[in-house]
Structure formats: structure tokens, C-alpha cells
Design a protein around this motif. Structure first.
Motif, mmCIF file in Angstrom:
data_model
loop_
_atom_site.group_PDB
_atom_site.id
_atom_site.type_symbol
_atom_site.label_atom_id
_atom_site.label_comp_id
_atom_site.label_asym_id
_atom_site.label_seq_id
_atom_site.Cartn_x
_atom_site.Cartn_y
_atom_site.Cartn_z
ATOM 1 N N GLU A 1 -1.422 -8.672 0.404
ATOM 2 C CA GLU A 1 -0.790 -8.411 -0.908
ATOM 3 C C GLU A 1 0.377 -9.394 -1.123
ATOM 4 N N CYS B 1 -0.634 -1.203 1.253
ATOM 5 C CA CYS B 1 -1.144 -0.659 2.528
ATOM 6 C C CYS B 1 -0.046 0.077 3.305
ATOM 7 N N THR C 1 -0.641 -7.517 6.814
ATOM 8 C CA THR C 1 -1.778 -6.640 7.084
ATOM 9 C C THR C 1 -2.892 -6.818 6.057
ATOM 10 N N CYS C 2 -2.511 -6.801 4.758
ATOM 11 C CA CYS C 2 -3.572 -6.800 3.732
ATOM 12 C C CYS C 2 -3.521 -8.019 2.815
ATOM 13 N N CYS D 1 1.902 -9.820 2.549
ATOM 14 C CA CYS D 1 1.733 -8.754 3.532
ATOM 15 C C CYS D 1 0.860 -9.260 4.686
ATOM 16 N N CYS E 1 5.067 -3.235 1.766
ATOM 17 C CA CYS E 1 3.837 -3.392 0.994
ATOM 18 C C CYS E 1 3.418 -2.011 0.500
HETATM 19 ZN ZN LIG Z 1 -0.223 -4.670 2.774
#
Ligand SMILES: [Zn+2]
Length: 323
Positions: free
Chosen positions: A199, A176, A196-197, A194, A173
Motif C-alpha cells: 500500500e 493490512c 507487507t502489502c 507498506c 498501513c
Molecule cells: Zn499494508
């Protein structure tokens, strides 16, 4: 850690995963790549196959060089070139995925299944230059081992499987800068966001065959840190299907650096192909791979050149040329 296995293209090729020189034909099927090949390499339709296509390393290298120098290549702007490289990487992900229609993934799994039987958790480690996931799949899904790809730069738990050129199931990604590990099918890739974020547009984390490889400032940097630690600790080093071409200079330099720091002076073994039965000393010395290893590492190496089918021969089956 006792044994470190370093796998090159020849190890995966043994199971039917295409070698580098066969790849241009596959990737030429993508429209953006086809346009690039026409414009840059004058690929015409009559000879647009096999030996007459530009090599994958030429394609990656010219794209990376132009990006590095901020050049424009004909109608390809910097942005086009970055898109093209992502497209090249994505077609490699599709080709090497478990649900591929074009490569013999199952054949590769067969070979790695035999190889996996040789491996011991806590004693062995694998470094690979290959992008494919056949070994990952066998170790994780069949053997039930937790894999440790070395993303933190050090390996304290799980089985060390460090992939120096990235992997077709690694989705980076850029938003991030987290690395996501997808499933083994390409359809897993396509629906991956993603973790985590959130995306949605992720990029494959692959280092193509290029004269300008980039590991720095990517999550791969930590994999290289983990790799050199494995080389420094190894007691025995096995090179399997690794040709050590000039394009792998970074890998060669790291192996050398690690060996120079390794106080145990590990024994070196090479598994390659070229012979049906145990070759005579004179025959071995005429083999290109054998010559290359002697040029780079000296003569104190055990050679087994009857092909890699997953099993690791016993010490007596390796020929030593030191006289
Ligand atoms: Zn991300």
C-alpha cells in the motif's frame, strides 16, 4: 530491569525540539489546517502567530470529538476531518524529522547522546511521550543498539524504548494493519510503502494531544501493554521533563496502575527545571511541578530541578522533602 526513565516534552524541549505550544504556528502553514483554523477558530491574518493561535490540543481535541460523535463541523465532513487529522500528523512528522529545517534536531541529539551514555542494555528502559526520534537515532545509529518499541506487547530482546504517543517514524498501513518503521528523514517517509502489502498511502501513527486519545485497535495498544510491564518491574523510576497535565490522564492512570502492582515499591525521582542552583526546601515547595508531583505521588520523591541536559544526577544530588 532496574531503572525506568519516563520522558515528557521537557526532555526533548531541552534539545530544541519545539514544545506543544509552539507547534500551532508550524502546522498552520498547511492549507487544509489553515482553512480549519480560519473556520473554527476565527484565526485572522493580523494575529495569526504565537500566543493568538489556537493551541494544538484544542485543534486535535475538537477534531477527535467531532469524529467520535459523528458530527460535521461547518464545511468539514467526517471524511474531511479524518484527512485533516492525517495532515496534522504528517506536518508533525515533517517538523520533527532528522532533515527538518525548523527544529534543532542536532541540539536534541547532543542532549540524548549524553543521556545514552548513562543507559545500560539489559538494566534500563525508556518510556517516552515524545514523538521525536533524536533518542532513537542516537541509540540505534550511534550506539548500534537494536531498539525494541514493544510492538508485540512484551520485550525480550533489544533496548526497550516504548513510545506511548507513537513516533514520527512509524507509518501505519490501514489496509493490512501492519506498522512500518521508516528512516529518520522525512524523505524516507514520503517514499515508504507498506512492507507487507505494498500500500502506498500510509498514515503516521501519532496520538495528538487530545482529550480523546485512541490507542485501542491500533498497534499502539501493544506498546501500552509493554509499558505497564516495565513499570511493574522497575526498581527506580525517573520522571524527566514530564509535567503530568490533565491531558495526560491515560499516562498517569497507567503509571499508577503499574506502581500499585509493583512489589518492589520503586524509588521515584523527578528531573525538571526552574532553578540554576540547588534550591532551598521552601523554594522547591513553591515550584509548580514539585507541587504537582507531591499532589499525585506524595512526598517521598527525590527532586532535581536544575534542568535536564542529558546526564542523570547521583542520588545525593536529589532533594528529598520528607522530613
Ligand atoms: Zn499494508
Amino acid at each position: 530491569m532496574q531503572r525506568l526513565f519516563i520522558l515528557g516534552a521537557g526532555a526533548s524541549k531541552a534539545g530544541g525540539i519545539p514544545a506543544l505550544k509552539e507547534l500551532s504556528g508550524y502546522i498552520a502553514e498547511k492549507p487544509g489546517v489553515a482553512r480549519f483554523m480560519r473556520e473554527l477558530f476565527a484565526v485572522n491574518s493580523q494575529l495569526a502567530h504565537g500566543a493568538f493561535l489556537p493551541r494544538l490540543d484544542d485543534i486535535y481535541s475538537v477534531v477527535d470529538y467531532a469524529l467520535f460523535q459523528d458530527h460535521r463541523l461547518g464545511s468539514f465532513t467526517q471524511e474531511d476531518l479524518r484527512t485533516l487529522r492525517r495532515e496534522l500528523n504528517l506536518s508533525i512528522c515533517r517538523l520533527f524529522a532528522k532533515d527538518t529545517a525548523k527544529a534543532d534536531y542536532a541540539g536534541s541529539v547532543d542532549i540524548y547522546r549524553r543521556f545514552a551514555r548513562e543507559l545500560n542494555m539489559g538494566q534500563d528502559a525508556v518510556l517516552t511521550l515524545n514523538w521525536d526520534t533524536a533518542l532513537d537515532y542516537v541509540l540505534e545509529c550511534e550506539k548500534g543498539w537494536a531498539l525494541n518499541y514493544g510492538f508485540t506487547g512484551t520485550i525480550q530482546h533489544g533496548f526497550p524504548l516504548v513510545k506511548l504517543h507513537g513516533s514520527v517514524n512509524w507509518a501505519w498501513c490501514e489496509a493490512c494493519t501492519q506498522l512500518n518503521v521508516t528512516g529518520y528523514d522525512f524523505k524516507d517517509w514520503e517514499k515508504m510503502n507498506c512492507q507487507t502489502c505494498g500500500e502506498t498511502k500510509l498514515s503516521p501513527l501519532l496520538v495528538g494531544p487530545t482529550v480523546l486519545p485512541r490507542h485501542k485497535d491500533t498497534p499502539l495498544e501493544n506498546c501500552w501493554l509493554a509499558a505497564i510491564k516495565l513499570i511493574i518491574q522497575a526498581e527506580r523510576l525517573y520522571f524527566i521533563g514530564l509535567s503530568l497535565d490533565a491531558i495526560d490522564l491515560g499516562v498517569f492512570e497507567m503509571i499508577k496502575r503499574g506502581l500499585l502492582l509493583n512489589k518492589k515499591k520503586p524509588e521515584l525521582f523527578v528531573l525538571g527545571h526552574g532553578f540554576q542552583a540547588t534550591p532551598k526546601r521552601k523554594e522547591l515547595l513553591a515550584n509548580g511541578t514539585v507541587k504537582r508531583y507531591i499532589q499525585l505521588f506524595g512526598v517521598d520523591i527525590g527532586f532535581y530541578m536544575q534542568g535536564f541536559q542529558g546526564t542523570i544526577p547521583g542520588d545525593v544530588e536529589f532533594t528529598r522533602l520528607r522530613s
